[in-house]
Design an enzyme around this catalytic site. Sequence first.
Site, PDB file in Angstrom:
ATOM      1  N   LYS A  61       0.831  -1.199   0.000  1.00 24.04           N
ATOM      2  CA  LYS A  61       0.000   0.000   0.000  1.00 24.04           C
ATOM      3  C   LYS A  61       0.869   1.253   0.000  1.00 24.04           C
ATOM      4  O   LYS A  61       1.892   1.311   0.686  1.00 24.04           O
ATOM      5  CB  LYS A  61      -0.905  -0.034   1.240  1.00 24.04           C
ATOM      6  CG  LYS A  61      -1.878   1.128   1.359  1.00 24.04           C
ATOM      7  CD  LYS A  61      -2.743   0.945   2.593  1.00 24.04           C
ATOM      8  CE  LYS A  61      -3.724   2.092   2.779  1.00 24.04           C
ATOM      9  NZ  LYS A  61      -4.582   1.913   3.965  1.00 24.04           N
ATOM     10  N   SER A  78     -10.125   0.739   7.080  1.00 21.66           N
ATOM     11  CA  SER A  78      -9.424   0.936   5.812  1.00 21.66           C
ATOM     12  C   SER A  78      -8.964  -0.347   5.153  1.00 21.66           C
ATOM     13  O   SER A  78      -8.694  -0.367   3.955  1.00 21.66           O
ATOM     14  CB  SER A  78      -8.205   1.844   6.028  1.00 21.66           C
ATOM     15  OG  SER A  78      -8.615   3.177   6.200  1.00 21.66           O
ATOM     16  N   SER A 121      -9.188   2.690   2.945  1.00 18.85           N
ATOM     17  CA  SER A 121      -8.177   3.278   2.099  1.00 18.85           C
ATOM     18  C   SER A 121      -7.221   2.262   1.463  1.00 18.85           C
ATOM     19  O   SER A 121      -6.354   2.627   0.682  1.00 18.85           O
ATOM     20  CB  SER A 121      -7.346   4.276   2.917  1.00 18.85           C
ATOM     21  OG  SER A 121      -6.671   3.621   3.987  1.00 18.85           O
TER      22      SER A 121
END
Length: 474
Positions: free
Chosen positions: A73, A172, A148
């Site tokens: 990520k 997230s 996210s």
Amino acid sequence: MTDLIHLTACAAVDMLKAGDVTPQEMVDAAYDRIEAVDGAVNATPILCRERAEQQAKTASRNTLLAGLPVGIKDLSEVEGVRCTYGSPIFKDYIPNFSDIPVVNLERHGAVLIGKTNTPEFGAGANTFNAVFGITRNPWDISKSCAGSSGGSAVALATGQCWLASGSDLGGSLRTPASFCGIVGLRPSPGRVPRLNPGDPFGTMSVEGPMGRTVEDTALMLDAMAGQDPRDPISQPLPHTSFRQTCRTGAPPRRIAYSLDLGGIIPVDPAVEQVFNNALKQLEDMGVELVETCPDFSNAIEAFKILRGLGFVNGQRENYEKHRNLLKDDVIWNYEYGRSLTAEDIAQAQRWRGAIHADAVRLFTQQDFDAFLCPTAIVPPYPAEQLWVDQVNGQTFDNYIHWLAMVSAITLTGLPAISVPAGFTEDGLPVGVQLVGAPFSEGRLLAHARHFESATGLATAVPIDPKGVLAVTSS
């Protein structure tokens, strides 16, 4: 090469260890797949092929991951690889160090193929940013993949990598897992060490693994976790690996459940239908189900306050120097945090303490193996929609309210895993969230694997992106 992308991470590692496939072949398969599908979904905008190929040359069969390609990520630093945090402020930033989970993954034989997309600084539960644009849901590319950790979820669901990292403050990691039909584990704080010099003792945000199956996710947790002196709350590894406990652990006997966390948040009827089907599957497994939950009545306000405090801590410099480059969500979080009083913060801490204690009682006094609730209150929504502002006639006044199903669980400090549970009538994925006892990741993974086996959804991904984008004319 096409066949390789359909392997589970565990099966791919077994082949790598046996010499039936080479790390370079796995890297080639990953990049071929990215080239084939990422144009439709925009999951992995930062690639590092030369670095990956160098890693593939030296990858050892004797390591845990044995040369398996993974995605990282774009909130985690990887030495020598661009890291934007989804922000124009850092669009050209190249760190000279790697975050602890990245170091652990590489030490265990992971080959890092690229960075997966994220909203700016992880703020906002829809993955888009001013640097790379929107990441789209492969089950319907007109829909959101949530956030996210949306880029990681989409990369997994489309077969671009076999494992991917995520992080989770208010869902997230779990919400994108639900929206994309994959597995995401929010570990106990301290289970996965991380560098957080601004808040080294913080327990709200954690790093965690994402995979296509529960056992794959357990394998990645083994490669990420462990005690590190740079993280003062990090925990030592258990004597038995998470993957082994996942494979051999018993199914759950008794589960507490709630559709709406005691009425604090509405749930879309399409999600409710899948959740009820999941309850039926658990009953068919012989699990005793009891409708009860901790007292979450103050959870929404407590999370809002503690999240705001975290943004003041983490975003002060960016706000003061680059406010004009920050998106509205980040500005709102920061300015709300600045408005808090000491009594506001103290009250939120007291509320969180009560929520934690009440949640732990489910396991220590009421003999439950897990707590079950939906992961997201809605199915995937349009990708251009910034956030969910109303459900069942109830309107939300800020972009984090609709995340109460996951943010409330964050406050408990307990490990939680999102597992695919089924599909809406429109064919969109819906996940459920299993919450375990303190530091019980191994047992929680075992419970989730038994549920996964009952649903038969472990082979639902990877998929080719589906659907078309609406064309508008001026």
